[in-house]
Design a protein around this motif. Structure first.
Motif, short mmCIF file in Angstrom:
data_model
loop_
_atom_site.label_atom_id
_atom_site.label_comp_id
_atom_site.label_asym_id
_atom_site.label_seq_id
_atom_site.Cartn_x
_atom_site.Cartn_y
_atom_site.Cartn_z
N SER A 179 4.83 -2.64 -5.69
CA SER A 179 3.58 -2.81 -4.95
C SER A 179 2.79 -4.00 -5.48
O SER A 179 2.25 -4.79 -4.69
CB SER A 179 2.74 -1.54 -5.01
OG SER A 179 2.26 -1.31 -6.31
N ALA A 235 1.44 6.63 -6.96
CA ALA A 235 0.42 7.62 -7.28
C ALA A 235 0.97 9.04 -7.12
O ALA A 235 0.69 9.92 -7.94
CB ALA A 235 -0.80 7.43 -6.39
N PHE A 236 1.76 9.26 -6.08
CA PHE A 236 2.35 10.58 -5.86
C PHE A 236 3.33 10.94 -6.98
O PHE A 236 3.32 12.08 -7.48
CB PHE A 236 3.07 10.60 -4.50
CG PHE A 236 3.78 11.89 -4.24
CD1 PHE A 236 3.08 13.01 -3.86
CD2 PHE A 236 5.15 11.96 -4.36
CE1 PHE A 236 3.73 14.21 -3.61
CE2 PHE A 236 5.82 13.15 -4.12
CZ PHE A 236 5.10 14.28 -3.74
N ILE A 287 0.84 -1.20 0.00
CA ILE A 287 0.00 0.00 0.00
C ILE A 287 0.87 1.25 0.00
O ILE A 287 0.58 2.23 -0.70
CB ILE A 287 -0.96 -0.03 1.20
CG1 ILE A 287 -2.01 -1.12 1.00
CG2 ILE A 287 -1.63 1.32 1.41
CD1 ILE A 287 -2.86 -1.38 2.22
N SER A 288 1.96 1.23 0.76
CA SER A 288 2.86 2.39 0.80
C SER A 288 3.50 2.63 -0.56
O SER A 288 3.59 3.77 -1.02
CB SER A 288 3.94 2.17 1.84
OG SER A 288 3.38 2.03 3.12
N LEU A 340 2.23 1.74 -3.39
CA LEU A 340 1.16 2.18 -4.28
C LEU A 340 0.90 3.68 -4.12
O LEU A 340 0.71 4.39 -5.11
CB LEU A 340 -0.10 1.37 -4.00
CG LEU A 340 -1.21 1.45 -5.02
CD1 LEU A 340 -0.74 0.92 -6.35
CD2 LEU A 340 -2.41 0.67 -4.54
N PHE A 341 0.90 4.16 -2.89
CA PHE A 341 0.76 5.61 -2.65
C PHE A 341 1.95 6.37 -3.22
O PHE A 341 1.78 7.46 -3.78
CB PHE A 341 0.63 5.91 -1.16
CG PHE A 341 -0.75 5.67 -0.61
CD1 PHE A 341 -1.87 6.07 -1.30
CD2 PHE A 341 -0.92 5.03 0.60
CE1 PHE A 341 -3.14 5.84 -0.80
CE2 PHE A 341 -2.17 4.80 1.11
CZ PHE A 341 -3.29 5.20 0.41
N LEU A 342 3.14 5.81 -3.10
CA LEU A 342 4.31 6.46 -3.66
C LEU A 342 4.22 6.55 -5.18
O LEU A 342 4.54 7.58 -5.78
CB LEU A 342 5.58 5.70 -3.26
CG LEU A 342 6.90 6.22 -3.82
CD1 LEU A 342 7.20 7.62 -3.30
CD2 LEU A 342 8.02 5.27 -3.50
#
Length: 79
Positions: free
Chosen positions: A64, A16-17, A9-10, A12-14
């Protein structure tokens, strides 16, 4: 066991950012353009923005996905 899910999840957020930063950099770079269209935006996105954003986003996305698949395989093997 759950740590791989949280790490996925981390990442995946990275990803997206980093992809959002790529689009924002391209939009900011095209502010002073005389014309605006799809071709100009793609040129600003892939020529004038740092390639590290795209490469880093792709790598983070692949990491991810691999962490999610790894955890699903471990979960399937324990059942």
């Amino acid at each position: 066991m759950i740590n791989r899910i949280y790490a996925g999840i981390s990442f995946l957020f990275l990803a997206a950012f980093l992809f959002a930063a790529l689009f924002i950099c391209a939009a900011i770079g095209g502010i002073g353009a005389d014309t605006w269209g799809r071709d100009e935006f793609l040129r600003y996105m892939f020529v004038y923005t740092p390639s590290g954003l795209l490469i880093g986003g792709i790598v983070a996305l692949l990491v991810s996905i691999s962490l999610f698949v790894w955890e699903l395989r471990v979960y399937a093997n324990t059942k």
